[in-house]
Design an enzyme around this catalytic site. Structure first.
Site, PDB file in Angstrom:
ATOM      1  N   HIS A 221      -3.064  13.511  -4.955  1.00 57.62           N
ATOM      2  CA  HIS A 221      -4.078  13.375  -5.833  1.00 57.62           C
ATOM      3  C   HIS A 221      -3.481  13.600  -6.530  1.00 57.62           C
ATOM      4  CE1 HIS A 221      -6.831  10.105  -7.033  1.00 57.62           C
ATOM      5  NE2 HIS A 221      -8.145  11.417  -6.082  1.00 57.62           N
ATOM      6  N   GLY A 257       4.512  11.871  -9.146  1.00 52.34           N
ATOM      7  CA  GLY A 257       4.806  11.722  -9.747  1.00 52.34           C
ATOM      8  C   GLY A 257       5.251  10.151  -9.644  1.00 52.34           C
ATOM      9  N   PHE A 258       6.008  10.061  -8.314  1.00 49.95           N
ATOM     10  CA  PHE A 258       6.356   8.829  -8.214  1.00 49.95           C
ATOM     11  C   PHE A 258       5.409   8.092  -6.477  1.00 49.95           C
ATOM     12  CE2 PHE A 258       9.852  10.656 -10.295  1.00 49.95           C
ATOM     13  CZ  PHE A 258      10.397   9.452 -11.077  1.00 49.95           C
ATOM     14  N   HIS A 260       2.994   5.709  -3.815  1.00 50.56           N
ATOM     15  CA  HIS A 260       1.649   5.573  -4.238  1.00 50.56           C
ATOM     16  C   HIS A 260       0.882   4.142  -3.728  1.00 50.56           C
ATOM     17  CE1 HIS A 260      -2.736   3.594  -5.603  1.00 50.56           C
ATOM     18  NE2 HIS A 260      -2.116   5.031  -6.615  1.00 50.56           N
ATOM     19  N   ASP A 311       0.598   9.666 -13.189  1.00 48.10           N
ATOM     20  CA  ASP A 311       0.933  10.619 -13.428  1.00 48.10           C
ATOM     21  C   ASP A 311       1.923  11.417 -13.903  1.00 48.10           C
ATOM     22  OD1 ASP A 311      -1.380  12.428 -12.195  1.00 48.10           O
ATOM     23  OD2 ASP A 311      -1.064  11.829 -10.174  1.00 48.10           O
TER      24      ASP A 311
HETATM   25  N1  COA Z   1       8.909  11.121  -3.390  1.00 53.14           N
HETATM   26  C1  COA Z   1      10.266  10.816  -1.973  1.00 53.14           C
HETATM   27  N2  COA Z   1       9.544   9.770  -1.015  1.00 53.14           N
HETATM   28  C2  COA Z   1       8.868   9.734  -1.294  1.00 53.14           C
HETATM   29  C3  COA Z   1       7.495   9.394  -2.293  1.00 53.14           C
HETATM   30  C4  COA Z   1       7.752  10.487  -3.649  1.00 53.14           C
HETATM   31  N3  COA Z   1       7.296  10.782  -4.471  1.00 53.14           N
HETATM   32  N4  COA Z   1       7.012   8.870  -2.534  1.00 53.14           N
HETATM   33  C5  COA Z   1       6.996   8.370  -0.830  1.00 53.14           C
HETATM   34  N5  COA Z   1       8.098   8.194  -0.288  1.00 53.14           N
HETATM   35  C6  COA Z   1       8.879   7.902   0.761  1.00 53.14           C
HETATM   36  C7  COA Z   1       8.110   9.226   1.813  1.00 53.14           C
HETATM   37  O1  COA Z   1       8.597   9.910   2.078  1.00 53.14           O
HETATM   38  C8  COA Z   1       7.663   7.494   2.654  1.00 53.14           C
HETATM   39  O2  COA Z   1       9.609   7.284   3.430  1.00 53.14           O
HETATM   40  P1  COA Z   1       9.363   7.684   5.505  1.00 53.14           P
HETATM   41  O3  COA Z   1       9.511   6.330   5.562  1.00 53.14           O
HETATM   42  O4  COA Z   1      10.969   7.280   4.654  1.00 53.14           O
HETATM   43  O5  COA Z   1       8.752   8.854   5.328  1.00 53.14           O
HETATM   44  C9  COA Z   1       7.979   6.519   2.375  1.00 53.14           C
HETATM   45  O6  COA Z   1       8.547   6.553   0.632  1.00 53.14           O
HETATM   46  C10 COA Z   1       6.225   6.014   2.007  1.00 53.14           C
HETATM   47  O7  COA Z   1       5.757   7.520   2.134  1.00 53.14           O
HETATM   48  P2  COA Z   1       4.523   7.530   2.396  1.00 53.14           P
HETATM   49  O8  COA Z   1       4.267   8.829   2.006  1.00 53.14           O
HETATM   50  O9  COA Z   1       3.707   7.233   3.650  1.00 53.14           O
HETATM   51  O10 COA Z   1       3.385   6.422   1.736  1.00 53.14           O
HETATM   52  P3  COA Z   1       1.939   7.039   1.468  1.00 53.14           P
HETATM   53  O11 COA Z   1       1.389   5.655   0.916  1.00 53.14           O
HETATM   54  O12 COA Z   1       1.545   7.693   2.509  1.00 53.14           O
HETATM   55  O13 COA Z   1       1.559   7.827   0.682  1.00 53.14           O
HETATM   56  C11 COA Z   1       1.167   9.096  -1.584  1.00 53.14           C
HETATM   57  C12 COA Z   1       1.743   8.017  -0.955  1.00 53.14           C
HETATM   58  C13 COA Z   1       1.139   9.307  -2.909  1.00 53.14           C
HETATM   59  C14 COA Z   1       1.262  10.343  -1.440  1.00 53.14           C
HETATM   60  C15 COA Z   1       3.135   9.797  -1.852  1.00 53.14           C
HETATM   61  O14 COA Z   1       4.171   8.355  -2.229  1.00 53.14           O
HETATM   62  C16 COA Z   1       3.491  11.397  -2.564  1.00 53.14           C
HETATM   63  O15 COA Z   1       3.309  11.913  -1.944  1.00 53.14           O
HETATM   64  N6  COA Z   1       3.819  11.019  -3.812  1.00 53.14           N
HETATM   65  C17 COA Z   1       3.552  12.606  -4.475  1.00 53.14           C
HETATM   66  C18 COA Z   1       2.665  13.010  -5.168  1.00 53.14           C
HETATM   67  C19 COA Z   1       1.538  11.793  -5.967  1.00 53.14           C
HETATM   68  O16 COA Z   1       2.792  12.056  -6.555  1.00 53.14           O
HETATM   69  N7  COA Z   1       0.690  11.581  -6.219  1.00 53.14           N
HETATM   70  C20 COA Z   1       0.096  10.634  -7.287  1.00 53.14           C
HETATM   71  C21 COA Z   1      -0.463   9.484  -6.775  1.00 53.14           C
HETATM   72  S1  COA Z   1      -1.107   8.444  -7.996  1.00 53.14           S
END
Ligand code: COA
Length: 374
Positions: A221, A257-258, A260, A311
């Protein structure tokens, strides 16, 4: 009863809100019906804070009153300042600010009153005092004297002043103001939902915000803006960036940072923040972070079709402004207090205890054996 499990409440609509709307299909975010991009260009942060808390943009008189009120609530008690001075220098500032909000509740004369009037007063007090608590820790942990707030400065100017003893150029202050506007509110994200869940037991606003801060701290988050900076520091120079990010993706690492939960085609806040990041980089004559930023972003979009979230640009922007990396998420707190407070008041106004169900997957029913029989 439908016992299908939606882990992470994925796709579940749990309640209504009038505070903000996230529209991923058209890459749009509105606060009370106004597009954030429009608010960033036409308003100062205090106007947006008023909008989020009250539902309408203020007229001149309303803004003047709101600003006066905020400025009159900025000072912390001697007791809290002393408590902050005694906090370990190694503490994470998110834990400091979470504790500071909790301490504020001990002194707030309206703590037991959850009426809309009392809640608005408490929201403004927490909003006004949090930057003072954060800047006090910013300075004391460096062994510097705490700087008291100045009434003639805006919310953003005053924060710079309390941290650094001076107000930077207009471009820098505007970029900071924009970051606060973009961070102020984002519907039912995890910290806001935490605040609403705490409120749903008819608990108080200090408790709900304390819990929300704990939730925001996590790297999935708000904590992501700090992680972005740690990543950029690991990359060190633009020449390393392409190889570094490809290697990270080969190893299936999560790149901070990537991505959502809601936006899958890009975060509506990024283009605006990117514009102001680039302005700050120009003022600071920095080319390094801009280059690393672009290289990593291009690889993420090309290879994974995963876009940056807000972020990603705020991390290097705050770094160029001179803030310590572990202060990035607490700065997010200073702004999001407005969104959390609006949701807390909305929850109080039409409350229903939040209590989901779970599917039991533990041991089946068994008998307790006496201690000497086990
Ligand atoms: N880097 C690499 N791969 C990523 C990624 C990232 N930042 N965000 C998502 N993915 C990939 C996941 O590994 C997953 O791949 P898979 O289907 O092969 O397993 C796919 O994309 C879907 O991701 P998922 O984690 O299921 O999406 P989510 O909706 O549950 O998660 C976040 C969203 C924000 C938790 C996730 O994108 C993340 O951890 N981002 C990095 C933290 C961040 O920047 N948070 C700030 C949010 S504003």
């Amino acid at each position: 009863m439908n016992d299908e499990i939606k882990k992470g409440l994925l796709g579940i609509v749990v309640d209504e809100t009038t505070v903000s709307q996230v529209m991923p299909d058209i890459n749009s975010l509105t606060y009370r019906g106004y597009a954030v991009q429009d608010l960033c260009e036409k308003c100062i942060f205090e106007e947006v804070a008023y909008l989020i808390l009250n539902g309408e943009l203020p007229n001149k008189k309303q803004l003047k009153k709101f600003i006066k009120n905020e400025r009159s609530e900025r000072n912390l008690s001697k007791q809290i300042l002393n408590d902050i001075k005694k906090m370990p220098k190694t503490a994470h500032p998110m834990d400091v600010i979470r504790t500071a909000v909790s301490l504020m509740s001990l002194e707030d004369k309206d703590v037991r009153d959850n009426s809309p009037t009392a809640n608005m007063k408490k929201a403004i007090r927490i909003f006004a005092k949090t930057p003072a608590a954060l800047s006090a820790y910013f300075r004391t942990r460096k062994g510097k004297k705490i700087i008291n707030p100045k009434k003639k400065l805006t919310f953003s100017e005053n924060f710079f002043y309390m941290c650094f003893g001076k107000v930077p150029s207009r471009d820098i202050v505007k970029a900071f103001d924009v970051s606060l506007i973009l961070y102020a509110e984002h519907s039912f994200n995890v910290s806001t939902f935490t605040a609403r869940t705490i409120t749903s037991s008819l608990s108080d606003i200090h408790g709900a915000i304390t819990g929300a801060i704990a939730s925001l701290k996590g790297p999935l988050h708000g904590g992501a803006n700090e992680e972005v900076m740690y990543m950029m520091n690991k990359i060190k120079k633009p020449n390393n960036a392409f190889k570094w990010i490809n290697k990270a993706l080969d190893k299936k690492e999560v790149v901070m940072g990537f991505g959502h939960r809601v936006y899958k085609k890009g975060d509506s806040r990024v283009p605006t923040m990117e514009k102001y990041f680039k302005k700050v980089a120009k003022v600071k004559a920095d080319k390094k972070f801009i280059k690393i930023y672009d290289i990593v972003k291009n690889v993420m979009v090309k290879r994974k079709n995963i876009h940056p979230n807000v972020d990603y640009p705020t991390g290097p922007t705050y770094h160029l402004m001179g803030f310590d990396t572990d202060f990035f998420t607490p700065i997010f707190v200073m702004s999001r207090i407005t969104g959390w407070s609006a949701h807390i008041m909305e929850q109080h106004a039409a409350n229903k205890l939040i209590r989901p169900l779970s599917k039991y997957s533990g041991e089946s029913h068994r008998k307790v054996m006496l201690l000497n029989q086990r």
